[in-house]
Design a protein around this motif. Structure first.
Motif, PDB file in Angstrom:
ATOM      1  N   TYR A 295      29.806  28.893  42.348  1.00  0.00           N
ATOM      2  CA  TYR A 295      29.092  29.915  41.582  1.00  0.00           C
ATOM      3  C   TYR A 295      28.603  29.388  40.234  1.00  0.00           C
TER       4      TYR A 295
ATOM      5  N   GLN B 241      27.407  34.710  51.064  1.00  0.00           N
ATOM      6  CA  GLN B 241      28.122  34.281  49.873  1.00  0.00           C
ATOM      7  C   GLN B 241      28.577  35.530  49.119  1.00  0.00           C
TER       8      GLN B 241
ATOM      9  N   PRO C 244      30.679  36.755  42.843  1.00  0.00           N
ATOM     10  CA  PRO C 244      31.740  36.136  42.042  1.00  0.00           C
ATOM     11  C   PRO C 244      32.777  37.170  41.634  1.00  0.00           C
TER      12      PRO C 244
ATOM     13  N   SER D 201      36.683  33.973  45.866  1.00  0.00           N
ATOM     14  CA  SER D 201      35.673  33.209  45.140  1.00  0.00           C
ATOM     15  C   SER D 201      36.254  32.482  43.931  1.00  0.00           C
TER      16      SER D 201
END
Length: 408
Positions: free
Chosen positions: A65, A77, A80, A85
């Motif tokens: 990230y 994905q 964040p 993550s």
């Protein structure tokens, strides 16, 4: 490398990974591949290498990230801040708080309610004429109901959750709709978090809000991200795995389906083999890149610092050195699979998913020992562009009227 041969590949199916993974496991277990976005990444394909890499702190999830980090088309994905993550120490803190809320006792205590929900859904089949869509009439509402109760959300909101998560699951196109769904879902969960702060309930979201020590409790935004995580992973993946597991048994191992009716004690081991051999990941990986923070040697291959690494968990679960004849489902296997990952990012919801899968097979095989596919397998319709191998529908039928004699 032309786009058709770029990662993620097109040869993956619910029955196993793209065939080229078998070639790589034999001759090039850590392989550099082109990606659809124009860059490259490394695939780790063997069981022992995947286990070691999953526990290696030099492979960072958080670095994926960082500004300028590579982006990968065709893969999901997560945003964040999710526990999946992050790296330690941020990951350690969130995971410690989450483990308090997801205690084994709390999760096991959900089993009777999950069983009752499954039976209620199957009761509804009694007044209907087959075929029945098992996805719409069982797998999805079961998983959605469990997640609603986990979050302490109204059951009437199940369809809203379903729509949002389905939009988020599309990775080939539809980015605008996915962004809108993410915003709407985040707004909804923020309202739910505020309500739990004021009036906690007997649910995991309330437990998360109250977990931790003074000064170490989750912020509202962290709770929103946790709620987002639970919905995405806890609903879509679980519902999908239920559907794929039933499909694999009915289409390829119908005798095992009948055996489970008489030997329900074998359901946990059957679920483990289905988790190993049935492939939910369209990319044959979790889709979550790790970044090498230093030059790392894996499987005899040096991966340069800064390169992206994908752990091919599906390939690892088909490693011939660990699982003999891996494309065959052997319900007597005892080698541990990597369906839920390994290391610090081992899936937080694995115990709950296992319970849901066991209950689903238990109630279906007890009440429908003669269940069969209502269409030939090649006629089944699949979602296109999804993060997972996801059935649009799974039409099933049974040869005799529903009997409630075996209902507990």
């Amino acid at each position: 490398m032309p786009e058709a041969d770029s990662f993620p590949f097109q040869g993956s199916t619910y029955l196993g990974p793209d065939p080229r993974f078998a070639q790589w496991r034999a001759s090039q277990p850590v392989v550099r591949v082109a990606t659809r976005s124009g860059g490259h990444a490394w695939l780790v394909t063997r069981y022992e290498d995947v286990r070691a890499a999953a526990a290696d702190p030099r492979l960072s999830r958080e670095a994926a990230y960082a500004p300028g980090a590579a982006q990968f088309d065709g893969l999901f994905q997560p945003p964040p801040g999710m526990v999946a993550s992050l790296d330690p120490p941020a990951h350690t803190r969130l995971r410690r708080v989450a483990d308090q809320a997801f205690s084994p006792a709390r999760i096991e205590a959900m089993r009777p309610r999950i069983r009752q929900t499954a039976d209620d859904l199957l009761d509804d089949w009694a007044g209907k004429t087959p075929p029945i869509d098992l996805m719409a009439q069982f797998a999805s509402p079961l998983a959605l109901t469990v997640i609603c109760e986990l979050l302490g959300a109204p059951l009437d909101d199940r369809e809203r959750f379903h729509g949002w998560v389905r939009q988020l699951a599309v990775v080939d196109g539809g980015q605008e709709a996915a962004a809108q769904a993410q915003a709407q879902l985040g707004e909804y969960i923020a309202g739910l978090v505020a309500a739990k702060r004021q009036r906690p309930g007997d649910d995991v979201l309330s437990a998360l809000a109250g977990a931790g020590h003074a000064g170490d409790r989750l912020t509202d935004q962290e709770l929103v991200v946790f709620g987002w995580t639970l919905l995405g992973a806890g609903f879509d993946s679980t519902a999908g795995q239920i559907g794929l597991s039933v499909l694999a048994l009915l289409a390829h191992y119908p005798q095992q389906w009948k055996r489970l009716h008489a030997h329900s004690e074998e359901i946990p081991s059957t679920v483990e083999e289905l988790l190993r051999g049935v492939n939910i990941h369209r990319s044959d990986t979790s889709g979550l890149p790790r970044i090498a923070m230093a030059d790392i040697e894996i499987g005899g291959q040096v991966i340069p610092a800064g390169d992206a690494v994908f752990l091919a968990f599906t390939s690892a679960n088909h490693d011939e050195t660990v699982f003999a004849d891996p494309r065959r489902l052997d319900f007597a296997r005892d080698a541990p699979n990597l369906a839920f990952g390994h290391g610090i990012h081992h899936c937080l919801g694995a115990p709950l998913a296992r319970i849901e899968l066991c209950v689903a097979l238990e109630r279906l095989t007890q009440r429908f020992p003669g269940l069969c596919l209502a269409v030939a397998e090649p006629q089944l319709r699949w979602r296109v562009g999804d993060v997972n191998h996801t059935l649009l529908e799974l039409p099933v039928a049974w040869p005799a009227p529903l009997s409630t004699a075996t209902k507990e």
